[in-house]
Design an enzyme around this catalytic site. Structure first.
Site, PDB file in Angstrom:
ATOM      1  CG  ASP A  15       4.141 -46.430  77.757  1.00  0.00           C
ATOM      2  OD1 ASP A  15       3.883 -46.012  78.869  1.00  0.00           O
ATOM      3  OD2 ASP A  15       3.336 -46.698  76.666  1.00  0.00           O
ATOM      4  CD  GLU A  18      -1.146 -49.899  78.656  1.00  0.00           C
ATOM      5  OE1 GLU A  18      -2.721 -49.021  78.900  1.00  0.00           O
ATOM      6  OE2 GLU A  18      -0.227 -49.425  78.179  1.00  0.00           O
ATOM      7  CD  GLU A  50       6.390 -42.540  76.286  1.00  0.00           C
ATOM      8  OE1 GLU A  50       6.929 -43.015  74.888  1.00  0.00           O
ATOM      9  OE2 GLU A  50       6.184 -41.585  76.602  1.00  0.00           O
ATOM     10  CG  HIS A  57       2.174 -35.685  76.537  1.00  0.00           C
ATOM     11  ND1 HIS A  57       0.663 -35.945  75.852  1.00  0.00           N
ATOM     12  CD2 HIS A  57       2.678 -36.826  77.152  1.00  0.00           C
ATOM     13  CE1 HIS A  57       0.970 -37.467  76.664  1.00  0.00           C
ATOM     14  NE2 HIS A  57       1.945 -38.018  76.570  1.00  0.00           N
ATOM     15  NE  ARG A  69      11.811 -21.675  67.222  1.00  0.00           N
ATOM     16  CZ  ARG A  69      11.048 -20.881  66.415  1.00  0.00           C
ATOM     17  NH1 ARG A  69      10.523 -21.459  65.651  1.00  0.00           N
ATOM     18  NH2 ARG A  69      10.305 -20.122  67.186  1.00  0.00           N
ATOM     19  CG  HIS A 111       2.496 -32.906  79.678  1.00  0.00           C
ATOM     20  ND1 HIS A 111       3.396 -32.934  80.284  1.00  0.00           N
ATOM     21  CD2 HIS A 111       2.425 -33.834  80.369  1.00  0.00           C
ATOM     22  CE1 HIS A 111       3.859 -33.430  80.427  1.00  0.00           C
ATOM     23  NE2 HIS A 111       3.215 -34.650  80.783  1.00  0.00           N
TER      24      HIS A 111
END
Ligand code: UD1
Length: 369
Positions: free
Chosen positions: A98, A120, A132, A207, A215, A239
């Site tokens: 994705d 998938e 995604e 990630h 934040r 990451h």
């Protein structure tokens, strides 16, 4: 003989494409595979290490698109992939997962009249703020053949009006890679290097933009980790996106002040498998890790409000705990109290997560001729 362009772009694509490419290279009378790497991920640790670990062949074509905004990245993939399709004229383009490269290559191929298979297919988080999710919906609408990892995915596709004849339930190809590499991963010395002598440690990955680009949310997760690391060390392969945000938000010192939270560089496939397969607990916002922990019977806490992989909750070891500090802490305590299920307990595995999905994908491509 079917000429198939297999597309990879980002880290979570490599372990899905590898078993398919390998099977195509074995069945040389039926398949002529090409491998195209868009270059969405380009760092050694995010790309090259996976080619080596998964024994993926060198890409036949490397598009070198790199990073950018969503529009920039998607457009760059489309522009550089179009001449490849025009030149090669494949019978199929096979896209996985994705990521931006998935939807970009699918769109280019269908517009040039080349059939697209999506591995998938059908997963839905129903969270349209997730890039995604948009990539999944669009790719599934475009693709001619939708190869699903679980039966909930078939239901999602049917509910979106996709004809049943385009859908094939083939199982989860990531599990092909997982089972194929479990014993090889034992030669990794990552646990020794990190001085982890038993399973009394947790592994964290983070990630998702919704977690690390906010934040407040990132801070809430760090607070939970400050508590959890009082009980056991948490190993955190970071990451590149997350590394950048730690700096932007001024969190670096706070993290460095917590010796229980051990930041390391992203790991290759085998080292990461060796690391999480020995852990007492995994905390993640990744999609694939929810599946891998279910397959190995390792408790997993998903630091998101939803999942596109509900079978990992209903049949596996996954719990959706969101990003509330107290909720994460309570869930971690609870998971650590209950012992882990035996590894690869077949009864716990969702249907067709059996390590033989790649041959079923190839058969589906042949059937559709
Ligand atoms: C992408 C996928 C995500 C997947 C993730 C796995 C999309 C929309 N997202 O997110 O679904 O879970 O990969 O890692 O396709 N960067 C590097 N080196 C690299 C790659 C990226 O330093 O090799 C940095 C760049 O600063 C870049 C940022 O990471 O801007 C984000 O990369 P990008 O490809 O845009 O998305 P990911 O967050 O990695």
């Amino acid at each position: 003989m079917l000429k198939v362009i297999n597309v990879v772009g980002a880290r979570p694509n490599f372990m899905k494409a590898a078993p398919v490419v390998e099977e195509m290279k074995r069945r040389t009378r039926e398949f002529a595979p090409l491998l195209v790497h868009t270059g969405q991920h380009y760092d050694r640790g995010m790309s090259e290490a996976f080619f080596r670990d998964l024994a993926l062949p060198e890409p036949d074509v490397y598009l070198n698109v790199g990073s950018g905004t969503h529009a920039e990245q998607t457009a760059a993939v489309m522009q550089s992939f179009e001449p490849v399709i025009m030149r090669e004229r494949p019978d199929w383009v096979l896209v996985v997962g994705d990521v931006n490269s998935t939807v970009a290559c699918a769109l280019v191929a269908v517009k040039l009249g080349v059939r697209v298979a999506h591995v998938e297919a059908g997963l839905r988080s129903r969270d349209r703020t997730m890039p995604e999710e948009l990539n999944r919906i669009l790719t599934d609408q475009l693709a001619d053949l939708l190869l699903t990892p679980s039966l909930d995915a078939d239901q999602n596709l049917l509910a979106e009006g996709i004809p049943e004849k385009r859908i094939r339930f083939v199982g989860n190809v990531m599990i092909d890679s997982l089972f194929a590499h479990l014993s090889r991963a034992e030669s990794s010395v990552v646990r020794e290097e990190l001085r982890l002598n038993n399973s009394d440690y947790a592994v964290l990955t983070l990630h998702r933009p919704s977690n690390v680009d906010e934040r407040e949310t990132f801070g809430r997760i760090l607070r939970a980790l400050e508590k959890i690391t009082e009980r056991l060390p948490v190993i955190f392969p970071v990451h590149p996106r997350t590394r950048a945000r730690l700096k932007d938000f001024g969190f670096e010192e706070r993290v460095a002040g917590n010796p229980g939270l051990r930041l390391i560089d992203p790991l290759g496939y085998l080292d990461f498998l060796r690391l999480y397969s020995g852990a007492s607990l995994v905390l993640t916002d990744s999609g694939g890790i929810q599946e891998e922990t279910t397959a190995l019977g390792i408790p997993c806490l998903t630091l998101r409000e939803n999942t596109e992989r509900p079978v990992t909750v209903s049949m596996g070891t996954n719990r959706i705990v969101g990003t509330d500090t107290d909720r994460i802490i309570r869930a971690a305590e609870d998971a650590l109290l209950h012992s882990r299920a035996p590894a690869t307990d077949e009864k716990r595995l969702p249907p067709l997560w059996d390590g033989h999905t790649a041959p079923r994908i190839l058969d589906a491509l042949l059937e559709k001729v």
